[in-house]
Structure formats: structure tokens, C-alpha cells
Enzyme design. Structure first.
Site, short mmCIF file in Angstrom:
data_model
loop_
_atom_site.label_atom_id
_atom_site.label_comp_id
_atom_site.label_asym_id
_atom_site.label_seq_id
_atom_site.Cartn_x
_atom_site.Cartn_y
_atom_site.Cartn_z
N MET A 159 0.91 -1.14 -0.01
CA MET A 159 0.07 -0.08 0.03
C MET A 159 0.74 1.31 0.09
SD MET A 159 -3.16 0.87 2.62
CE MET A 159 -1.98 0.60 4.21
N ARG B 274 -6.57 -1.59 9.63
CA ARG B 274 -6.62 -0.76 11.01
C ARG B 274 -7.20 -1.89 11.90
NH1 ARG B 274 -8.94 5.06 8.85
NH2 ARG B 274 -6.99 5.66 8.49
N TYR C 4 1.11 3.58 12.34
CA TYR C 4 0.93 3.43 11.23
C TYR C 4 -0.58 3.10 10.85
CZ TYR C 4 2.52 -1.41 11.87
OH TYR C 4 2.64 -2.65 12.29
N GLU C 5 -1.03 3.20 9.58
CA GLU C 5 -2.29 3.04 9.40
C GLU C 5 -3.08 3.98 10.01
OE1 GLU C 5 -2.62 1.34 6.89
OE2 GLU C 5 -0.96 -0.14 7.08
N GLY C 6 -2.79 5.36 10.35
CA GLY C 6 -3.36 6.27 11.06
C GLY C 6 -2.96 6.34 12.34
#
Length: 596
Positions: A162, A295, A439-441
Site C-alpha cells: 500500500m 486498521r 501506522y495506518e493512521g
């Protein structure tokens, strides 16, 4: 000492007992998945995690990944472990049967994911990112792209990435600069730099399929002008062999605090050949299919590390002798008592245990909803499941990873000075756990997503999936003597959550900074209430089993005792979170910027 052994008994409890009657079970798509079959899957997964993947955790951390001439070599043993993992089909456990996957339920797959993460979180990232890429391609790519790429990716021969973050932009994707220029044959030339790309280059698979966010020449500014492109590492030659090197290259790998056996790459795309996935300018819609799956997966990483850290701490607390019990000597035959006799050590161990069991229970609930969202036969159930998943995804990601780091830190504390030394193995858990909050927000972004998007979405209807079952449980079990202290505690915490929800909704409409200031505390409050509900249900099931005269009384008794500790010592944090929310933004925003 790293001594992980998958907690199969508690996993079976979550899978088979805890969530009966939640309305997400009995799916005809999984009618053949009997408890015996599911147990066999868990047992075999435990064997490969315990015997193959976990032994590489410490050595992989010590060695790390190697970068030379644009190529990345994973630590010794990773390639052989990957081949064994893929050959047994563990990478494809829940993937679509249409492309060669096994199509098993997420409720089972997430338990296996927890084992892999606990055994070796760096290793878990390689199949985890690929599964997310598969979801995005399967959901949005053309039939031709699906047929070309998905069988190889599901089979484990190829992997996926990604590619979002750029050196100048992370969360604010509206600043993205990578461009994609159309070519007459229908492909695109993708150019730009990406950073922090997990598994952007590695030696485990024959090809790597990058999903890249980029802008078309006519793209509007901001996030509404972002498209998604599939850019493989290798392209086919004239004979169809995948031997032509695409202009998608790794220029460096990051030297990190943790997850050192996971290759975190800087990627450069120089007119690399790619294909559009989904519609022009709607790349975020497709990418967030992958992001949301990731997430939940990152939350499971936090749980896995928390469980591994707990087991390491229990081993040490039983092995390490130091001092005597405050209540009098417990082991007169020994020069000192094991430190597990001390109240403060038990406080730390029970905190870790309660966080892990509570998170595992929530994960099981959300996983069942993931299955119902896709496979329930009636539309109302699918809608209810989708709304519940949307609400709980930021909670799972942020809460589980916060608590995973807390558990890792407590494990170091249980070890004392030895925990700070690399040879103990527990300091690695603390280093590995920290990235999951980023990570991933970041977890702050998850909290903002919860209050800014998930609460107001569907006119607040998303909340029903959490609030209605809790309210019904309180009403239905208030008169049951064995549950009285749990129902009382749950009701008090739930009322705080309801009050905080109304407060944020009212204040946030007047001033968005009020919602922003409350966001992190609100996410923790919601997570604590969800966990309290999970423990109350667990107590009800356990007390029923004990009344029946079960042969496994020790397990159910421990479940009740752990729940009591949670309610006595951890759930009071809900009151603190509510008071922080009630205080509003004033003190947070008052200090002048120049004074920091």
C-alpha cells in the site's frame, strides 16, 4: 524470556461461547465450519506459530533486513518460514475461494492472526499487507486485473503493498504529488516518491504488486483528485513470463526502533507502468477498503504483542525469587518467594491479562460482524453489521495498540532491570509495539475519525450496534444476583458514555475543537465500556458453566476473577475519561503557541 504459547482455551471460549446470540452468527456460508473443524485449524496454527514463526522473532530483530543494490534480503529463516506458511495455506485462510483462498470466517481468521502477531509481528506484516491489497483489488479492479493478479497473490507467490505516504505528506493526502500519465494502450506511467512502504521490496515472493495513490493530469486539487493504480514490480515479456523489471524500485530501507525484520522501504516510481484501479479521482474509496482492513489487523498486532508480553512476564514472575510475601513466607523451602506473591506484581500481571482477554473478546465480536457484513442472508443484518464495524474499527485500532504498548511496558517493569536488557527479550515487545500506534493512521487520527465521522454518520445510527446490546443486557440481567456487581458497574460506565456522546455532539456542532479535544478520551471511554460489556457477558457464561458442573472449572473461575479485577481496578478509568471530556477544550487550547 520469549515463551509464547497460543492461548487456545480462551480463543475457543471467544469463538464458541462468548458471542452466542449477538445476531451475527449462524451464517449459512459457514455451515460446514463446525467447532471441531475450527479447533483443528487453531491447533495447527498454534503449531506453526510456536514451532516455526516464533523462533525467528528474536533472531530477526537482531539481524534485521539487509539492503544492497536495490534488493532487500529478509533475516535468516524468513524465506523458509514463508514458504512453509504459504504451502500450508495460512496466508489464504479467509481469502475468497474464487481466487484460490479457503474462505474461512474472519471470526476464526482473526484468532490465527493474533497468534502470528504474537509469535512474530514483523513476519505478520508480509501476509497482512498482501491480504489488504487483495481486498482492494477484488473490490475495485477490472475483471482482467483480478484474473491476472489475484490468483498469484492469494497463492502467496506474489505479495502486495500500500503506497500512500510521501516525504512531505502522510495523513493529509490532499498534498500528494505522485502523478500518473495516461498511455494510448490504456496503461499509465506512474512517477513519484513514497516512503514507509512495508514490504516494498523483499525476497519472499517472486513479484510485488504495489497499490499506488497518484494524480491524473486533469485531477482536481485535494483528496477528490486522487486515483489508485496497480504497479507490479515485474511485467510480462512477449512470451508471458514475468521477467521485465518495472520502474518501481526501492532506494533505501528505514532503520527503525522496532519491527526490524519487516522491510520498511523508500520507493521511487519513474514512469513505472501501472493500471487504474476503480474510477478516476476515486482512489481513496478503493484504498480505504484496504486501510480499514489493515486498521483492524493493526489492532490485532497490539493484542498479539500484549499476549506475548503477558506470558513472558508470568514466566518471569514465577521464576524470579526476591523478598518474602507481605502476608508471610509462602515458600519456606526457597531462599525467597517468587515475585508473583507480591501485590504490585500481581496488579501488573492481572492488568495485562484483563486487557488481553477484553481485547480478544471485542475482536471476536467485531470479526463476527465482518462475517455478517459479507455473508448474512438478510439485508438488515448486513447493514447492522457494517455500521457496527465502521464504529468499532477506530476503537479496535487505537485501543488495542495503546494497551499492547502498556502491556509490553508492564512486562519490562515486572522484569525490573533485567527487562531493560536485550537478553531478556521483553524489551523487543515494547519496541515492536510502538509502531502500531502510528501506522495506518495514528491513534489520534483514529479518535478524530470516531468523533468526526463515525458518530455523526447515518444520523448517529452506527451507535446502535454498541449501545442497544449493552442497554438490553443491563435491563435483562439486573435482577440476576450473580451478575449484580457487574451490571451495576456496566450501567454506571455506560451512562458516562451516553452522557459523553451527547456532550460531544452538542459542543462539537458549535465548536469542532471541542470534539477534537475530547476525541482521545472518548475513544478510550467507548473501549472501556465495550470491554466491560464483554466481561459481563463472559461472567454470565462462566457462572452458568460452573453451575452446570463443568470439567473445566479452573478456566471459568479464572474468567470470573479476571473480570472482577477489571471492574474493580481498570473500569474506574471510564470515570476519569468522562471527567476529562466534561472539562472541555479550554485548558487544552488556552496556552499561546509561542509559550510552548
Amino acid at each position: 524470556m520469549q515463551v509464547y504459547s497460543p492461548p487456545l482455551r480462551d480463543m475457543r471460549f471467544v469463538l464458541n461461547e462468548l458471542h452466542a446470540g449477538d445476531g451475527f452468527g449462524d451464517l449459512s456460508a459457514f455451515a460446514e465450519i463446525t467447532p471441531d473443524l475450527a479447533d483443528a485449524v487453531l491447533t495447527e496454527a498454534a503449531r506453526i506459530c510456536d514451532g516455526v514463526i516464533a523462533p525467528l522473532n528474536r533472531s530477526g530483530d537482531e539481524e534485521g533486513c539487509h539492503f544492497e543494490d536495490g534488493a532487500v534480503r529478509t533475516p535468516a529463516g524468513f524465506k523458509a518460514a514463508w514458504d512453509q506458511f504459504v504451502a500450508a495455506g495460512w496466508n489464504a485462510l479467509v481469502l475468497p475461494t474464487q481466487w484460490g483462498g479457503q474462505g474461512l470466517p474472519e471470526a476464526l481468521g482473526k484468532l490465527v492472526d493474533e497468534m502470528v502477531c504474537a509469535a512474530n509481528v514483523s513476519f505478520s506484516l508480509y501476509p497482512g499487507l498482501t491480504n489488504g491489497a487483495i481486498a482492494a483489488i477484488d473490490g475495485y479492479a477490472s475483471d482482467a486485473l483480478k484474473a491476472t493478479y489475484l490468483p498469484k497473490m492469494v497463492g502467496g507467490e506474489w505479495s502486495g503493498t500500500m503506497c500512500l505516504t510521501e516525504p512531505h505528506c502522510g495523513t493529509d493526502l490532499g498534498l500528494l504529488r505522485t502523478r500518473a500519465d495516461p498511455v494510448e494502450d490504456g496503461s499509465y506511467r506512474v512517477s513519484g516518491a513514497k516512503i514507509f512502504i512495508s514490504a516494498g521490496e523483499q525476497d519472499l515472493t517472486d513479484n510485488i504488486v504495489h497499490l499506488v495513490l497518484a494524480r491524473l493530469p486533469d485531477a482536481p486539487k485535494g483528496v477528490k483528485g486522487i486515483s489508485l493504480f496497480l504497479v507490479p514490480k515485474f511485467l510480462p515479456d512477449a512470451q508471458g513470463a514475468w521477467t521485465v523489471r518495472n520502474e518501481a524500485r526501492c532506494t533505501a530501507i528505514e532503520h527503525k526502533m522496532g519491527i526490524k525484520a519487516s522491510a520498511t522501504c523508500q520507493m521511487l516510481f519513474e514512469e513505472a507502468t501501472g493500471w487504474l484501479v476503480g474510477e478516476p479521482h476515486r482512489g481513496l474509496e478503493a484504498m480505504f477498503t484496504m486501510m480499514n482492513a489493515e486498521r483492524v489487523g493493526v489492532g490485532i498486532q497490539g493484542l498479539g504483542i500484549g499476549e506475548a508480553a503477558y506470558q513472558a512476564a508470568v514466566w518471569y514472575a514465577k521464576d524470579r525469587v526476591q523478598g518474602r510475601s507481605l502476608a508471610g513466607t509462602k515458600h519456606p523451602e526457597m531462599p525467597a518467594d517468587p515475585i508473583i506473591v507480591h501485590p504490585d506484581v500481581r496488579r501488573m500481571l492481572l492488568t495485562m491479562r484483563a486487557w488481553n482477554e477484553g481485547c480478544r473478546g471485542i475482536a471476536g465480536w467485531v470479526s463476527r460482524a465482518l462475517d455478517a457484513e459479507k455473508h448474512a442472508e438478510d439485508a438488515p443484518t448486513r447493514t447492522r453489521a457494517a455500521e457496527f464495524v465502521a464504529l468499532m474499527t477506530p476503537v479496535v485500532k487505537a485501543l488495542f495498540t495503546d494497551l499492547g504498548l502498556e502491556s509490553a511496558s508492564l512486562a519490562v517493569q515486572v522484569y525490573g532491570g533485567h527487562g531493560f536488557i536485550r537478553e531478556s527479550g521483553v524489551e523487543q515487545y515494547m519496541r515492536d509495539a510502538r509502531i502500531a500506534m502510528l501506522y495506518e493512521g495514528t491513534n489520534g487520527i483514529q479518535a478524530l475519525d470516531l468523533v468526526g465521522r463515525k458518530l455523526p454518520a447515518n444520523m448517529g445510527r452506527n451507535l446502535r450496534g454498541l449501545f442497544h446490546p449493552i442497554s438490553a443486557f443491563i435491563e435483562d440481567n439486573g435482577a440476576y444476583a450473580g451478575l449484580a456487581p457487574f451490571v451495576t458497574g456496566l450501567k454506571r460506565a455506560f451512562e458516562a458514555l451516553q452522557g459523553a456522546t451527547a456532550m460531544i455532539a452538542e459542543r462539537g456542532m458549535r465548536d469542532p475543537e471541542e470534539a477534537g479535544a475530547a476525541a482521545t478520551d472518548y475513544l478510550r471511554l467507548m473501549g472501556l465500556v465495550a470491554m466491560a460489556f464483554i466481561f459481563a457477558r463472559a461472567v454470565k457464561v462462566s457462572q452458568a458453566r460452573l453451575a452446570e458442573g463443568t470439567d473445566d472449572a479452573a478456566f471459568y473461575t479464572a474468567k470470573v476473577q479476571t473480570a472482577r479485577f477489571f471492574y474493580d481496578r481498570l473500569l474506574p478509568q471510564a470515570t476519569a475519561a468522562f471527567l476529562a471530556i466534561k472539562a472541555g477544550k479550554a485548558s487544552t487550547m488556552a496556552l499561546d503557541e509561542a509559550a510552548f
